[in-house]
Design a protein around this motif. Structure first.
Motif, short mmCIF file in Angstrom:
data_model
loop_
_atom_site.label_atom_id
_atom_site.label_comp_id
_atom_site.label_asym_id
_atom_site.label_seq_id
_atom_site.Cartn_x
_atom_site.Cartn_y
_atom_site.Cartn_z
N ARG A 175 4.67 -12.86 1.13
CA ARG A 175 3.85 -11.75 0.64
C ARG A 175 2.60 -11.63 1.48
O ARG A 175 2.03 -12.65 1.88
CB ARG A 175 3.48 -11.92 -0.84
N ASN A 176 2.19 -10.38 1.71
CA ASN A 176 0.93 -10.22 2.42
C ASN A 176 -0.23 -10.29 1.43
O ASN A 176 -0.02 -10.55 0.24
CB ASN A 176 0.92 -8.90 3.23
N VAL A 177 -1.42 -10.00 1.89
CA VAL A 177 -2.60 -10.14 1.06
C VAL A 177 -2.59 -9.18 -0.13
O VAL A 177 -3.27 -9.40 -1.13
CB VAL A 177 -3.87 -9.94 1.91
N TYR A 178 -1.79 -8.12 -0.05
CA TYR A 178 -1.69 -7.15 -1.14
C TYR A 178 -0.40 -7.30 -1.94
O TYR A 178 0.06 -6.37 -2.60
CB TYR A 178 -1.80 -5.73 -0.59
N ASP A 179 0.20 -8.49 -1.89
CA ASP A 179 1.39 -8.84 -2.67
C ASP A 179 2.64 -8.06 -2.27
O ASP A 179 3.62 -8.01 -3.02
CB ASP A 179 1.14 -8.65 -4.17
N LYS A 238 -0.03 -4.24 -7.96
CA LYS A 238 -1.23 -4.36 -7.15
C LYS A 238 -1.79 -2.98 -6.79
O LYS A 238 -3.01 -2.75 -6.86
CB LYS A 238 -0.91 -5.15 -5.88
#
Length: 388
Positions: A327-331, A352
């Motif tokens: 997952r990236n920083v924004y899920d 998110k």
């Protein structure tokens, strides 16, 4: 000469039909009554009663002679945050099932029911399926705004909005269809409008909104995302005319390899901030953020699009564990397989993005499209609506 009269909610509009032709309409005033006097004829007569914010009465048949028909309209759910979605092929039946199983969470639903096709004809899509959507919606006080679409950069749409005679005739047909089939409004989805036709498109939207409102119906307009004022769609003018403005927050990297993704968090936030800014000019309480429920493998386009269930199948066939998904920083979930990136949406990634709606105090969210999405989506939606 026959008289048709009765009672109804204040501010609602009663419309009289002969077959599929609108004969006349009347707005119910302070006395709560309506009355029509017309020449009787062999054609069967029908009545509908509509008011913005209420479920349609549907079409009621009237036999010959003097008739008294009273109307009682139930209000559409109007929570602080709205949830809507489009239902479309190739997963129309799956979309109906998703809606039916989770209808309590929805406020509006838009089956892809109409298209402008050859010679400007309005083509009606699957009748039985749309009717089943209406049945579920009625039980849960959900407004049905069928989608009216056309081909991208459609020359038929261009000719229609440029020609006042064709334009006015089509607006009348649209209102007629919504009344005849008992919908509460329509969702207009004309994409790829040429900047040279900007004023003509705005005029079409304004006239359509005025006509629908005169019958107690609502107008939702689906717009393409942008970060500047120019283009074929005038955000501010459309925001003034329409009741709901859905902005498509997906496919911003169409035709490009991934990453970047087709529905990036930062890009969505910027699009929404522009829409409600002084430059965008749309009141935030009218803005609906349209989010995708699908992903892509290798490239952002229709051929490489994946339903959530297809993503799951890819992982299973490859024998990959859940830990393979990152997952990236924004899920946003993603993984690689056979040297290709797979980015997709699930319940957590959607949740998110819903924070943007809360932050900017927008009206709500609309999903493209129901059917084969992550089943966990609805748990996250329920938490969001409860403020959790």
């Amino acid at each position: 000469m026959v008289e048709i009269h009765g009672n109804g909610p204040l501010g609602s509009v009663v419309t009289l039909f002969r077959q599929d032709t609108i004969v006349c309409r009347q707005r119910i005033q302070d006395d709560g009554k309506y009355s029509f006097k017309i020449k009787d004829g062999p054609e069967r007569k029908f009545l509908t009663c509509n008011r913005v914010g209420f479920k349609s009465s549907g079409r009621i048949g009237i036999s010959s002679g003097n008739v008294s028909s009273d109307f009682y309209l139930s209000p559409i759910k109007q929570p602080r945050k709205t949830v809507s979605a489009w239902i479309s092929t190739p997963v129309f039946r799956e979309g109906i099932e998703s809606f039916a199983n989770n209808a309590s969470l929805f406020t509006h639903i838009s089956p892809m029911a109409y298209r402008i096709v050859d010679n400007g004809r309005i083509h009606w899509n699957p009748d039985r399926e749309v009717r089943s959507v209406q049945q579920v919606a009625y039980k849960h006080s959900v407004a049905v705004y069928p989608s009216l679409g056309a081909d991208y950069k459609s020359p038929i749409v261009r000719d229609m909005i440029r020609n006042p005679e064709i334009r006015d005739r089509q607006i009348h047909r649209i209102a007629q269809q919504m009344l005849w089939f008992g919908f509460e409004g329509v969702d207009l989805d004309f994409e790829g409008i040429d900047p040279a036709d900007r004023n003509d498109f705005t005029t079409f939207v304004r006239l359509l909104a005025d006509t629908l409102h005169s019958y107690g119906l609502s107008l939702s307009v689906t717009l393409q995302p942008k970060l500047q004022t120019h283009g074929g769609q005038d955000y501010q003018a459309i925001g003034e005319a329409a009741d709901i403005v859905r902005i498509m927050c997906y496919d911003n990297h169409w035709g490009k390899p991934i990453p970047p993704h087709h529905s990036d968090y930062t890009w969505i936030r910027n699009v929404m901030r522009f829409a409600i800014s002084d430059s965008g000019g749309i009141p935030p309480e009218k803005v609906v953020m349209a989010l995708p429920l699908y992903g892509h493998r290798g490239k952002v386009d229709g051929e490489h699009a994946l339903f959530w269930t297809e993503v799951v199948d890819i992982l299973k066939k490859a024998g990959l564990p859940e830990s393979h998904v990152q997952r990236n920083v924004y899920d946003l979930p993603f993984f690689s397989i056979e040297d290709e990136a797979v980015y997709f949406e699930d319940g957590l990634s959607v949740r998110k993005k819903l924070d943007i709606i809360d932050e900017l105090e927008l009206q709500g969210v609309c999903f493209w499209r129901l059917g084969q999405e992550d089943p966990q989506l609805y748990r996250f939606m329920d938490d969001w609506l409860k403020g959790e």
